[in-house]
Write a protein that holds these residues in place. Structure first.
Motif, PDB file in Angstrom:
ATOM      1  N   VAL A  58      -0.669   1.693  -5.399  1.00 41.97           N
ATOM      2  CA  VAL A  58      -1.243   0.716  -4.672  1.00 41.97           C
ATOM      3  C   VAL A  58      -2.304   1.411  -3.425  1.00 41.97           C
ATOM      4  O   VAL A  58      -1.682   1.943  -2.496  1.00 41.97           O
ATOM      5  N   PRO A  59      -3.550   1.091  -3.519  1.00 43.54           N
ATOM      6  CA  PRO A  59      -4.453   1.537  -2.639  1.00 43.54           C
ATOM      7  C   PRO A  59      -4.117   1.086  -1.279  1.00 43.54           C
ATOM      8  O   PRO A  59      -3.455   0.017  -0.937  1.00 43.54           O
ATOM      9  N   MET A  60      -4.373   1.713  -0.001  1.00 42.85           N
ATOM     10  CA  MET A  60      -4.413   1.421   1.457  1.00 42.85           C
ATOM     11  C   MET A  60      -4.912   0.219   1.496  1.00 42.85           C
ATOM     12  O   MET A  60      -5.959  -0.465   0.657  1.00 42.85           O
ATOM     13  N   GLU A  61      -4.440  -0.945   2.520  1.00 45.63           N
ATOM     14  CA  GLU A  61      -4.872  -2.075   2.565  1.00 45.63           C
ATOM     15  C   GLU A  61      -5.020  -3.374   1.376  1.00 45.63           C
ATOM     16  O   GLU A  61      -5.633  -4.095   1.364  1.00 45.63           O
ATOM     17  N   GLN A  62      -4.301  -3.072   0.254  1.00 47.98           N
ATOM     18  CA  GLN A  62      -4.330  -3.741  -1.007  1.00 47.98           C
ATOM     19  C   GLN A  62      -2.793  -4.118  -1.144  1.00 47.98           C
ATOM     20  O   GLN A  62      -1.974  -3.408  -0.967  1.00 47.98           O
ATOM     21  N   PHE A  63      -2.517  -5.014  -2.256  1.00 48.04           N
ATOM     22  CA  PHE A  63      -1.340  -5.507  -2.442  1.00 48.04           C
ATOM     23  C   PHE A  63      -1.353  -5.715  -3.878  1.00 48.04           C
ATOM     24  O   PHE A  63      -2.363  -6.093  -4.631  1.00 48.04           O
TER      25      PHE A  63
ATOM     26  N   PRO B  70       0.913  -1.179   0.113  1.00 46.99           N
ATOM     27  CA  PRO B  70      -0.106   0.142   0.048  1.00 46.99           C
ATOM     28  C   PRO B  70       0.751   1.384   0.028  1.00 46.99           C
ATOM     29  O   PRO B  70       1.912   1.382   0.804  1.00 46.99           O
ATOM     30  N   GLY B  71       0.537   2.276  -0.929  1.00 48.50           N
ATOM     31  CA  GLY B  71       1.083   3.353  -1.131  1.00 48.50           C
ATOM     32  C   GLY B  71       2.354   3.353  -2.090  1.00 48.50           C
ATOM     33  O   GLY B  71       2.715   4.379  -2.097  1.00 48.50           O
ATOM     34  N   GLU B  72       2.726   2.264  -2.427  1.00 50.19           N
ATOM     35  CA  GLU B  72       3.864   2.347  -3.439  1.00 50.19           C
ATOM     36  C   GLU B  72       3.352   2.236  -4.877  1.00 50.19           C
ATOM     37  O   GLU B  72       2.119   1.851  -4.890  1.00 50.19           O
ATOM     38  N   ASN B  73       4.363   2.647  -5.731  1.00 51.29           N
ATOM     39  CA  ASN B  73       3.990   2.478  -6.905  1.00 51.29           C
ATOM     40  C   ASN B  73       3.983   1.226  -7.748  1.00 51.29           C
ATOM     41  O   ASN B  73       4.721   0.447  -7.192  1.00 51.29           O
ATOM     42  N   VAL B  74       3.186   0.787  -8.629  1.00 54.75           N
ATOM     43  CA  VAL B  74       3.361  -0.626  -9.227  1.00 54.75           C
ATOM     44  C   VAL B  74       4.684  -0.677  -9.993  1.00 54.75           C
ATOM     45  O   VAL B  74       5.057   0.775 -10.372  1.00 54.75           O
ATOM     46  N   PRO B  75       5.476  -1.704 -10.112  1.00 59.06           N
ATOM     47  CA  PRO B  75       6.878  -1.550 -10.738  1.00 59.06           C
ATOM     48  C   PRO B  75       6.746  -0.876 -12.125  1.00 59.06           C
ATOM     49  O   PRO B  75       5.743  -1.087 -12.929  1.00 59.06           O
ATOM     50  N   GLU B  76       7.597  -0.102 -12.222  1.00 58.44           N
ATOM     51  CA  GLU B  76       7.535   0.860 -13.679  1.00 58.44           C
ATOM     52  C   GLU B  76       7.269   0.047 -14.807  1.00 58.44           C
ATOM     53  O   GLU B  76       6.535   0.497 -15.539  1.00 58.44           O
ATOM     54  N   HIS B  77       7.931  -1.037 -15.103  1.00 59.07           N
ATOM     55  CA  HIS B  77       7.895  -1.753 -15.993  1.00 59.07           C
ATOM     56  C   HIS B  77       6.559  -2.492 -16.384  1.00 59.07           C
ATOM     57  O   HIS B  77       6.199  -2.958 -17.344  1.00 59.07           O
ATOM     58  N   LEU B  78       5.616  -2.388 -15.432  1.00 62.71           N
ATOM     59  CA  LEU B  78       4.298  -2.831 -15.482  1.00 62.71           C
ATOM     60  C   LEU B  78       3.266  -1.959 -15.877  1.00 62.71           C
ATOM     61  O   LEU B  78       1.990  -2.358 -15.858  1.00 62.71           O
ATOM     62  N   VAL B  79       3.482  -0.649 -15.608  1.00 64.72           N
ATOM     63  CA  VAL B  79       2.478   0.310 -15.640  1.00 64.72           C
ATOM     64  C   VAL B  79       1.458   0.287 -16.751  1.00 64.72           C
ATOM     65  O   VAL B  79       0.300   0.602 -16.699  1.00 64.72           O
ATOM     66  N   GLU B  80       2.108   0.324 -17.940  1.00 64.06           N
ATOM     67  CA  GLU B  80       1.859   0.222 -19.289  1.00 64.06           C
ATOM     68  C   GLU B  80       0.693  -0.710 -19.336  1.00 64.06           C
ATOM     69  O   GLU B  80      -0.469  -0.662 -19.873  1.00 64.06           O
ATOM     70  N   GLN B  81       0.978  -1.964 -18.799  1.00 61.85           N
ATOM     71  CA  GLN B  81       0.098  -3.158 -18.807  1.00 61.85           C
ATOM     72  C   GLN B  81      -1.185  -3.122 -18.057  1.00 61.85           C
ATOM     73  O   GLN B  81      -2.049  -3.506 -18.342  1.00 61.85           O
ATOM     74  N   ILE B  82      -0.973  -2.261 -16.927  1.00 67.18           N
ATOM     75  CA  ILE B  82      -2.438  -2.032 -16.151  1.00 67.18           C
ATOM     76  C   ILE B  82      -2.982  -0.917 -16.081  1.00 67.18           C
ATOM     77  O   ILE B  82      -3.842  -0.477 -15.428  1.00 67.18           O
ATOM     78  N   ALA B  83      -2.390   0.105 -16.921  1.00 60.94           N
ATOM     79  CA  ALA B  83      -2.718   1.383 -17.022  1.00 60.94           C
ATOM     80  C   ALA B  83      -4.206   1.663 -17.245  1.00 60.94           C
ATOM     81  O   ALA B  83      -5.127   2.734 -16.669  1.00 60.94           O
ATOM     82  N   SER B  84      -5.098   0.763 -18.104  1.00 61.91           N
ATOM     83  CA  SER B  84      -6.345   0.791 -18.471  1.00 61.91           C
ATOM     84  C   SER B  84      -7.294   0.500 -17.104  1.00 61.91           C
ATOM     85  O   SER B  84      -8.440   0.762 -17.098  1.00 61.91           O
TER      86      SER B  84
END
Length: 147
Positions: free
Chosen positions: A106-111, A86-100
């Motif tokens: 990452v929201p609080m209380e989630q992973f 929670p609070g961290e950025n998704v690994p940069e190399h995956l941001v494009e895959q999940i952007a949509s």
């Protein structure tokens, strides 16, 4: 006689505590290779799920997730690695895959969870963020494999 009863009571209590806090799980599939192999056994601690960190392998109960994920996984338990907390950025190399579908933070209380074998893993890239309540525990020990 009293000593024997005390010893039996002690070991029965110890057994109950261990069973309540630890689970022995057999890895099913190749999504965590090469770190964990199909058929390998791991010890999962329910206690340690409070202190989940990036890089930790966790046991996830997909039956507690959305209907879409339950259909895709059959509602089974899966082992995945924590890629972002929670609070961290998704690994940069995956941001494009999940952007949509996901916010890059990452929201609080989630992973954000990933399998080690990215080509054979159904993980947060497919199911989205995973709530803490769906994590059963943390892998604390891997046992020797027969393979």
């Amino acid at each position: 006689m009293e000593v024997a009863l005390g010893v039996v009571t002690f070991f029965l209590g110890l057994f109950v505590v261990v069973r309540a806090n630890f689970i022995l799980v057999t890895i099913d599939g190749s999504s965590m290779e090469p770190h964990l192999r199909n058929g390998q056994k791991v010890l999962v601690s329910r206690i340690h799920r409070r202190w989940i960190q990036r890089g930790t392998c966790v046991l996830l109960d997909t039956s507690k997730l959305s209907a879409r994920v339950r259909r895709a996984t059959g509602g089974v338990r899966m082992v995945k690695r924590v890629a972002a907390i929670p609070g961290e950025n998704v690994p940069e190399h995956l941001v494009e895959q999940i952007a949509s579908q996901l916010c890059p933070v990452v929201p609080m209380e989630q992973f954000f969870l990933l399998g080690d074998n990215r080509n054979r893993s159904y993980d947060s890239r497919d199911m989205g963020y995973v709530p803490r309540a769906s994590i059963v525990g943390v892998i604390v020990h891997t046992l020797m494999s027969d393979i």
